[in-house]
Design an enzyme around this catalytic site. Structure first.
Site, PDB file in Angstrom:
ATOM      1  N   CYS C 128     -10.190 -14.526 -20.834  1.00  0.00           N
ATOM      2  CA  CYS C 128      -9.347 -15.721 -20.758  1.00  0.00           C
ATOM      3  C   CYS C 128      -8.944 -15.848 -19.299  1.00  0.00           C
ATOM      4  CB  CYS C 128      -8.115 -15.592 -21.651  1.00  0.00           C
ATOM      5  SG  CYS C 128      -6.947 -16.954 -21.431  1.00  0.00           S
ATOM      6  N   CYS C 131      -5.050 -17.324 -18.947  1.00  0.00           N
ATOM      7  CA  CYS C 131      -3.876 -16.513 -19.301  1.00  0.00           C
ATOM      8  C   CYS C 131      -4.348 -15.192 -19.892  1.00  0.00           C
ATOM      9  CB  CYS C 131      -2.903 -17.272 -20.202  1.00  0.00           C
ATOM     10  SG  CYS C 131      -3.603 -18.130 -21.619  1.00  0.00           S
ATOM     11  N   SER C 132      -4.197 -15.005 -21.194  1.00  0.00           N
ATOM     12  CA  SER C 132      -4.557 -13.700 -21.748  1.00  0.00           C
ATOM     13  C   SER C 132      -4.961 -13.828 -23.207  1.00  0.00           C
ATOM     14  CB  SER C 132      -3.376 -12.746 -21.620  1.00  0.00           C
ATOM     15  OG  SER C 132      -2.271 -13.298 -22.308  1.00  0.00           O
ATOM     16  N   CYS C 133      -5.521 -14.977 -23.597  1.00  0.00           N
ATOM     17  CA  CYS C 133      -5.891 -15.196 -24.996  1.00  0.00           C
ATOM     18  C   CYS C 133      -6.840 -14.098 -25.466  1.00  0.00           C
ATOM     19  CB  CYS C 133      -6.558 -16.558 -25.162  1.00  0.00           C
ATOM     20  SG  CYS C 133      -5.460 -17.923 -24.746  1.00  0.00           S
TER      21      CYS C 133
END
Lengths: 111, 99, 225
Positions: C128, C131-133
């Site tokens: 991702c 962000c940090s999906c």
């Protein structure tokens, strides 16, 4: 304009394969966010926007869940769910509780 | 909600938009050509939801395949290397089939 | 001042100080014996305010913390192992991970998860960049490096170099497909079943599937005998 979080393709060093077991307070941040989303108090999109708006300095200096709780705080303030005054008072109370717990004397010797 | 505008395999280009504010279109895809892989879903618009609004009507989201050589002219790997990115429909425009 | 890890509360009253109503000591000495940071205080403050306002209830927070702790890459490994031994299940997994997980009694959460299948000549890896999906409602928390700048920046631009840093050297005959999670869809990699595992049962197969295999920065390998 490129926002700081949008980093695909930028130059960077080697992947440092760091990991850590999440501390209880980090899991609590996660739980609070999940519940606020489930209860429709805020959305993941707002969390993300709030993180982006911390700015490049904070984005790089804060830890992952520090960014989250800062964003959550700002979004809740923005939406009027909590006030600055309430937050200031509650932070002071949380520190006082912690100080009291730390002052708890050792009452028995370790076995 | 308007019906989805694209079909799998169709060539598209990501708009070279650079607005301030929150969006979910990675910078490295802007202005780049790709092909539609499939329709992910129809989702509330994150560009609206990020500011506390409902983001309705919902927006189709497409998975778009980009050749690495399109994204990065200096890419050194094989031609079949690619990146798949979910792109919200307002950011996509159709392009002519490559000749 | 740090909280002494030997400090023993069993059967003792704390007459000299008050704990908040209904709470024991609110932290674990072994994990949170460091300084109480401003961000920890902010977290506790927000929790207390949300409880006081009736927006959240204590049992919701407890249940959510338990749910967080119940998720792990082992759940993803079970799905992979079942897919390796059962082609019909594999087809269902590729169609809908959340539904296939439910068949095994696994709650993969409300966000759709898509499995991307590695085949001979095609390797998949997930990131991702924004962000940090991550499919954390199935696999638990993402590793720190997945959320950090180096991986997010580089894996879309030089995936082969990044994979090599993880010890996965892929030749030019293998296409590398990077999945950037930008929408409400998460990805898990369905790796290829390694040779030399013929006749293995699901439990033994699942043990080969690490978290890194499910992200796509590693392949399952059979330990040499």
């Amino acid at each position: 304009m490129r926002r700081h979080h949008d980093m695909g393709g930028l130059p960077a060093g080697p992947v440092e394969r760091t990991e850590h077991e999440h501390a209880p307070w980090e899991k609590k941040v996660d739980a609070i966010l999940r519940l606020l989303v489930a209860e429709k108090v805020m959305t993941l999109d707002e969390l993300r926007r709030g993180i982006e708006e911390l700015g490049p300095g904070a984005y790089d200096e804060l830890s992952y869940f520090e960014r989250w709780i800062r964003s959550i705080a700002n979004i809740l303030l923005e939406k009027g769910v909590i006030t600055v005054h309430e937050l200031a008072t509650a932070i002071e109370a949380a520190r006082a509780r912690r100080a009291a717990a730390e002052a708890c004397p050792k009452t028995v010797p370790a076995p | 909600m308007s019906p989805p505008r694209f079909r799998p395999g169709q060539p598209v280009r990501v708009k070279a938009w650079f607005p301030p504010g929150h969006c979910r279109t990675p910078f490295y895809t802007r202005g780049k050509r790709g092909r539609i892989l499939d329709l992910v879903d129809v989702e509330p618009d994150p560009e609206e939801r990020a500011y506390g609004r409902p983001g309705l009507p919902a927006v189709p989201v497409w998975r778009v395949v980009f050749d690495q050589h399109e994204l990065w002219p200096d890419y050194r790997g094989p031609a079949q290397d690619r990146v798949v990115v979910g792109i919200f429909e307002p950011w996509l425009e159709p392009v002519e089939e490559a000749g | 001042m740090s909280h002494d890890p030997d400090h023993d509360h069993q059967g003792l009253d704390h007459e000299d100080h008050d704990h908040p109503p209904g709470q024991r000591h609110p932290f674990q000495p072994d994990l949170e014996d460091g300084p109480y940071t401003w961000h920890m205080a902010l977290t506790d403050a927000i929790e207390q305010l949300l409880l006081a306002k009736g927006i959240l209830r204590p049992e919701q927070i407890r249940r959510t913390l338990e749910d967080i702790d119940s998720k792990s890459p082992a759940l993803g490994a079970r799905l992979v192992a079942r897919a390796w031994v059962d082609p019909a299940f594999k087809a269902r997994l590729l169609a809908d991970v959340n539904a296939a997980a439910a068949e095994l009694g696994i709650d993969a959460g409300p966000i759709p998860i898509r499995a991307v299948e590695c085949r001979p000549g095609e390797h998949h890896v997930v990131v991702c960049t924004l962000c940090s999906c991550y499919p954390r409602l199935l696999l638990g928390a993402a590793p720190d490096w997945y959320k950090a700048r180096a991986y997010r920046s580089r894996v879309v631009r030089e995936p082969r170099a990044v994979l090599a840093e993880f010890g996965l050297e892929l030749g030019p005959e293998v296409a590398v497909v990077v999945h950037d999670s930008t929408a409400e869809l998460r990805f898990m990699v369905l790796p290829e079943r390694p040779a030399g595992t013929e006749g293995w049962d699901e439990e033994r197969l699942a043990a080969l599937v690490t978290r890194d295999c499910l992200i796509g920065v590693a392949r399952p390998t059979v330990p040499s005998a």
